[in-house]
Design a protein around this motif. Structure first.
Motif, mmCIF file in Angstrom:
data_model
loop_
_atom_site.group_PDB
_atom_site.id
_atom_site.type_symbol
_atom_site.label_atom_id
_atom_site.label_comp_id
_atom_site.label_asym_id
_atom_site.label_seq_id
_atom_site.Cartn_x
_atom_site.Cartn_y
_atom_site.Cartn_z
ATOM 1 N N PHE A 124 -6.007 0.859 5.153
ATOM 2 C CA PHE A 124 -5.684 -0.308 4.338
ATOM 3 C C PHE A 124 -6.735 -1.404 4.493
ATOM 4 C CE2 PHE A 124 -1.022 0.885 5.403
ATOM 5 C CZ PHE A 124 -1.057 1.934 4.492
ATOM 6 N N ASN A 176 0.842 -1.191 0.000
ATOM 7 C CA ASN A 176 0.000 0.000 0.000
ATOM 8 C C ASN A 176 0.877 1.241 0.000
ATOM 9 O OD1 ASN A 176 -2.819 -1.174 0.490
ATOM 10 N ND2 ASN A 176 -1.723 -1.999 2.264
ATOM 11 N N ASP A 177 0.521 2.195 -0.835
ATOM 12 C CA ASP A 177 1.231 3.471 -0.862
ATOM 13 C C ASP A 177 0.296 4.525 -0.275
ATOM 14 O OD1 ASP A 177 2.362 6.018 -1.658
ATOM 15 O OD2 ASP A 177 3.661 4.886 -3.006
ATOM 16 N N ILE A 178 0.603 4.982 0.929
ATOM 17 C CA ILE A 178 -0.282 5.922 1.611
ATOM 18 C C ILE A 178 -0.414 7.222 0.835
ATOM 19 C CG2 ILE A 178 1.530 6.924 3.054
ATOM 20 C CD1 ILE A 178 -2.131 6.147 4.084
ATOM 21 N N ARG A 179 0.618 7.617 0.108
ATOM 22 C CA ARG A 179 0.539 8.838 -0.688
ATOM 23 C C ARG A 179 -0.512 8.700 -1.779
ATOM 24 N NH1 ARG A 179 6.524 8.744 -2.815
ATOM 25 N NH2 ARG A 179 5.692 6.666 -3.269
ATOM 26 N N ASN A 194 -2.822 -0.266 9.404
ATOM 27 C CA ASN A 194 -3.562 0.991 9.275
ATOM 28 C C ASN A 194 -4.998 0.726 8.823
ATOM 29 O OD1 ASN A 194 -4.459 3.624 8.549
ATOM 30 N ND2 ASN A 194 -2.326 4.245 8.254
ATOM 31 N N HIS A 201 -12.184 6.107 7.891
ATOM 32 C CA HIS A 201 -11.806 4.718 7.614
ATOM 33 C C HIS A 201 -12.488 3.846 8.665
ATOM 34 C CE1 HIS A 201 -8.987 6.984 5.253
ATOM 35 N NE2 HIS A 201 -8.443 7.482 6.350
ATOM 36 N N ASN A 250 -4.028 8.679 -0.199
ATOM 37 C CA ASN A 250 -4.420 10.025 0.213
ATOM 38 C C ASN A 250 -4.774 10.885 -0.994
ATOM 39 O OD1 ASN A 250 -4.118 9.537 2.956
ATOM 40 N ND2 ASN A 250 -1.999 10.243 3.018
#
Length: 297
Positions: A209, A46-49, A206, A268, A52
């Motif tokens: 996710f 997962n790429d949080i950027r 998180n 979330h 977001n």
């Protein structure tokens, strides 16, 4: 449009008006995002950027199109829901779909530089594009089942991907070797692999996710009323319901002003259980809730 001998070509246009009194879902999906994510070195699993950025673009869409009552996203997918009473664009599928997907894409590109550093700038021909479809659901129960399906899918896919990439990155295994070992495994098996081999507790991952992202206008939360009707009863009521009376111009203007002051938030959280819907009745009613006394941070 002026009359001319060429105007006959309009007769080739086909009506695509969606069924009245139904919830309209516009679901968008990234096109070729596997290659796109590799091109810009998205973090695995997962790429949080990137997530977001998806949420920021979705929030902008909800702000731009007040008829949207809720949106749900995971990975490179987002579902935008129009309330069953919407008359936007006379409920024409092509207009609703193209407006949502083009607005989302525009904001995704515009906001890219906010979420990614300058040295990871978008470059043609590797630009983000999205396709879209419209789906109509006759009852709130159907709509909730749809959103529950997407959130369950989010959990299933994330557990698999988290395990897959832990075995790749921490376990040093090849992709085919990992796929073969994970074939036919249950959730408990994947959790055991994560904890037993890598000391990863999936419950600590998180929430974005595991649950995806929910976007909606925030008003004051309400306490659930006693003796709420269950989902089945609600579905039976809706199935025989007469469409709501069209609100007056004054009512529309008042609702528009209240919505304009409301914050669009990203959460979330669990949208499968009744609690989410009972405490936020404005989502299912299509009418603005009570403004917050103190703005949420």
């Amino acid at each position: 449009m002026a009359n001319s001998k060429y105007e006959y070509v309009r007769s080739f246009e086909q009506s695509d008006t969606l069924l009245p009194n139904t919830w309209i879902v516009v679901r968008i999906d990234g096109r070729g995002f596997h290659s796109f994510s590799n091109r810009y070195n998205f973090t695995k699993p997962n790429d949080i950027r990137a997530l977001n950025l998806m949420n920021a673009a979705a929030s902008a869409v909800v702000k731009e199109i007040p008829d949207l009552c809720i949106a749900y996203g995971v990975s490179d997918e987002y579902s935008f829901i129009f309330h069953k009473t919407t008359t936007l664009f006379d409920r024409r599928s092509s207009k609703l779909l193209s407006t949502v997907v083009s607005t989302f894409t525009a904001f995704y590109i515009h906001l890219w530089r906010v979420h990614f550093p300058p040295d990871i700038a978008l470059q043609p021909p590797h630009l983000p594009t999205f396709d879209a479809r419209t789906i109509c659901y006759p009852t709130l129960a159907n709509l909730r089942d749809y959103l529950s399906w997407r959130q369950v899918d989010c959990h299933i896919n994330n557990l698999y991907n988290t395990t897959f990439w832990a075995m790749r990155q921490k376990g040093g295994m090849g992709p085919r070797e990992v796929e073969e070992e994970l074939k036919g495994t249950l959730a408990s098996d994947k959790n055991e692999i994560l904890w037993g081999r890598f000391g990863i507790n999936y419950n600590d991952e998180n929430e974005i996710f595991k649950k995806g992202s929910v976007v909606f206008c925030q008003y004051e939360l309400e306490e659930p009323a006693e003796g709420r009707t269950d989902t089945l009863a609600l579905e039976e009521d809706e199935a025989t319901a007469v469409p709501d009376t069209e609100p007056s111009r004054t009512q529309k203007e008042r609702a528009k002003k209240v919505r304009a002051k409301a914050s669009v938030v990203v959460r979330h959280i669990d949208i499968i259980k009744d609690d989410f819907w009972e405490r936020r009745p404005w989502i299912s009613s299509g009418k603005p809730g009570k403004p917050l006394a103190v703005e949420e941070q």
